[in-house]
Design a protein around this motif. Structure first.
Motif, PDB file in Angstrom:
ATOM      1  N   ARG A  38       0.826  -1.205   0.000  1.00  0.00           N
ATOM      2  CA  ARG A  38       0.000   0.000   0.000  1.00  0.00           C
ATOM      3  C   ARG A  38       0.862   1.258   0.000  1.00  0.00           C
ATOM      4  O   ARG A  38       0.539   2.241  -0.676  1.00  0.00           O
ATOM      5  N   LEU A  39       1.970   1.230   0.732  1.00  0.00           N
ATOM      6  CA  LEU A  39       2.869   2.382   0.719  1.00  0.00           C
ATOM      7  C   LEU A  39       3.537   2.535  -0.639  1.00  0.00           C
ATOM      8  O   LEU A  39       3.792   3.661  -1.088  1.00  0.00           O
ATOM      9  N   GLY A  40       3.795   1.415  -1.323  1.00  0.00           N
ATOM     10  CA  GLY A  40       4.289   1.498  -2.694  1.00  0.00           C
ATOM     11  C   GLY A  40       3.297   2.211  -3.597  1.00  0.00           C
ATOM     12  O   GLY A  40       3.680   3.007  -4.463  1.00  0.00           O
ATOM     13  N   GLU A  41       2.013   1.936  -3.395  1.00  0.00           N
ATOM     14  CA  GLU A  41       0.979   2.610  -4.186  1.00  0.00           C
ATOM     15  C   GLU A  41       0.944   4.109  -3.895  1.00  0.00           C
ATOM     16  O   GLU A  41       0.892   4.936  -4.816  1.00  0.00           O
ATOM     17  N   VAL A  42       0.987   4.465  -2.607  1.00  0.00           N
ATOM     18  CA  VAL A  42       0.938   5.886  -2.230  1.00  0.00           C
ATOM     19  C   VAL A  42       2.169   6.630  -2.747  1.00  0.00           C
ATOM     20  O   VAL A  42       2.066   7.720  -3.325  1.00  0.00           O
ATOM     21  N   LEU A  43       3.346   6.044  -2.549  1.00  0.00           N
ATOM     22  CA  LEU A  43       4.582   6.679  -3.006  1.00  0.00           C
ATOM     23  C   LEU A  43       4.608   6.757  -4.525  1.00  0.00           C
ATOM     24  O   LEU A  43       5.072   7.754  -5.101  1.00  0.00           O
ATOM     25  N   GLY A  44       4.108   5.721  -5.203  1.00  0.00           N
ATOM     26  CA  GLY A  44       4.032   5.747  -6.653  1.00  0.00           C
ATOM     27  C   GLY A  44       3.108   6.837  -7.165  1.00  0.00           C
ATOM     28  O   GLY A  44       3.405   7.510  -8.163  1.00  0.00           O
ATOM     29  N   TYR A  45       1.999   7.043  -6.475  1.00  0.00           N
ATOM     30  CA  TYR A  45       1.072   8.116  -6.845  1.00  0.00           C
ATOM     31  C   TYR A  45       1.750   9.470  -6.748  1.00  0.00           C
ATOM     32  O   TYR A  45       1.664  10.307  -7.664  1.00  0.00           O
ATOM     33  N   GLU A  46       2.447   9.700  -5.631  1.00  0.00           N
ATOM     34  CA  GLU A  46       3.136  10.979  -5.452  1.00  0.00           C
ATOM     35  C   GLU A  46       4.228  11.159  -6.501  1.00  0.00           C
ATOM     36  O   GLU A  46       4.402  12.239  -7.072  1.00  0.00           O
ATOM     37  N   LEU A  47       4.962  10.095  -6.766  1.00  0.00           N
ATOM     38  CA  LEU A  47       6.039  10.130  -7.764  1.00  0.00           C
ATOM     39  C   LEU A  47       5.487  10.462  -9.150  1.00  0.00           C
ATOM     40  O   LEU A  47       6.122  11.195  -9.925  1.00  0.00           O
ATOM     41  N   SER A  48       4.324   9.938  -9.447  1.00  0.00           N
ATOM     42  CA  SER A  48       3.762  10.095 -10.794  1.00  0.00           C
ATOM     43  C   SER A  48       3.549  11.564 -11.164  1.00  0.00           C
ATOM     44  O   SER A  48       3.535  11.915 -12.357  1.00  0.00           O
ATOM     45  N   LYS A  49       3.391  12.415 -10.175  1.00  0.00           N
ATOM     46  CA  LYS A  49       3.130  13.837 -10.442  1.00  0.00           C
ATOM     47  C   LYS A  49       4.316  14.525 -11.103  1.00  0.00           C
ATOM     48  O   LYS A  49       4.157  15.597 -11.693  1.00  0.00           O
ATOM     49  N   GLN A  50       5.509  13.927 -10.998  1.00  0.00           N
ATOM     50  CA  GLN A  50       6.698  14.556 -11.554  1.00  0.00           C
ATOM     51  C   GLN A  50       7.197  13.866 -12.824  1.00  0.00           C
ATOM     52  O   GLN A  50       8.301  14.136 -13.284  1.00  0.00           O
ATOM     53  N   LEU A  51       6.401  12.986 -13.390  1.00  0.00           N
ATOM     54  CA  LEU A  51       6.759  12.363 -14.660  1.00  0.00           C
ATOM     55  C   LEU A  51       6.348  13.254 -15.831  1.00  0.00           C
ATOM     56  O   LEU A  51       5.650  14.256 -15.655  1.00  0.00           O
ATOM     57  N   SER A  52       6.768  12.873 -17.025  1.00  0.00           N
ATOM     58  CA  SER A  52       6.402  13.626 -18.230  1.00  0.00           C
ATOM     59  C   SER A  52       4.996  13.217 -18.676  1.00  0.00           C
ATOM     60  O   SER A  52       4.657  12.035 -18.682  1.00  0.00           O
ATOM     61  N   PHE A  53       4.199  14.215 -19.054  1.00  0.00           N
ATOM     62  CA  PHE A  53       2.834  13.980 -19.502  1.00  0.00           C
ATOM     63  C   PHE A  53       2.621  14.616 -20.872  1.00  0.00           C
ATOM     64  O   PHE A  53       3.306  15.573 -21.235  1.00  0.00           O
ATOM     65  N   SER A  54       1.666  14.070 -21.616  1.00  0.00           N
ATOM     66  CA  SER A  54       1.257  14.683 -22.883  1.00  0.00           C
ATOM     67  C   SER A  54      -0.250  14.503 -23.045  1.00  0.00           C
ATOM     68  O   SER A  54      -0.852  13.586 -22.488  1.00  0.00           O
TER      69      SER A  54
END
Length: 219
Positions: A38-54
């Motif tokens: 579950r912490l992997g999911e939460v940390l992954g969600y937060e991390l995703s905000k700084q990835l490249s998007f299009s």
């Protein structure tokens, strides 16, 4: 290195960390693994905000909808064996990611408190130009992350590096800041101040691998 400390702010993640630490709750291995996941999911969600998007155009039954979607080419690399539930949590959110696995363990050559981190097994796709997420629940001395990154160099140079951990010590984070590229990012649920004489985090939670999967014979 950018350090993203999840529990600097109150969130439900604190409940998962508390259960991981609790000597009574952590006896339930299935719950222990699930809390790391579950912490992997939460940390992954937060991390995703700084990835490249299009922007992508999505066709619905009634029309079209434009939405920003991640375009990063992600590889999740977990350090065996305690990294497996954390890997699963990240993979739940980055479900189209490529996967890499590497072993790292503490070897005590003199049967005393001194230890070396030994890396033996590696299965990985090319990392060249990709977004590497390197996952290990416990960031104690930091040597596992450093030695694993050295072993991964043969797989190519990532475009960006994200480190994911559940609990870390200030000493280990200091080593990562020294050894990893300055634009690397650490995503961690909570940070403890010190290590004991055996290199374990205080107050920490014990041996995450044993708590996930049971005890092991010593090398």
């Amino acid at each position: 290195m950018q350090v993203n400390h999840l529990l600097e702010e109150n969130s439900i993640a604190g409940k998962f960390v508390a259960e991981l630490r609790d000597v009574n709750v952590q006896k339930d291995r299935m719950r222990f693994r699930r809390n790391i996941e579950r912490l992997g999911e939460v940390l992954g969600y937060e991390l995703s905000k700084q990835l490249s998007f299009s922007e992508k155009n999505i066709t619905t039954p009634l029309g079209n909808s434009k939405i920003q979607l991640p375009e990063s080419d992600v590889v999740i690399c977990s350090i065996l064996r305690a990294g497996l539930p954390l890997h699963n949590g990240l993979l739940n959110y980055f479900d189209d990611a490529e996967n890499s696995f590497i072993s790292a363990y503490r070897h005590h050559p003199n049967n005393d408190e001194h230890f070396e981190i030994v890396v033996e097994y590696l299965a990985s796709p090319s990392l060249e130009g990709k977004t590497l997420i390197l996952a290990d629940p416990m960031l104690a001395t930091g040597k596992s992350f450093v030695n694993v990154m050295k072993a991964l160099k043969q797989m190519g140079t990532p475009k960006e590096i994200h480190l994911v951990a559940v609990i870390g010590a200030e000493e280990g984070i200091a080593l990562l800041e020294k050894e990893f590229p300055k634009d690397s990012k650490l995503w961690i649920a909570t940070i403890d101040k010190e290590l004991n004489d055996h290199g374990y985090i205080l107050p920490g939670l014990g041996d995450a691998g044993d708590l996930c999967y049971g005890g092991k014979m010593q090398h």
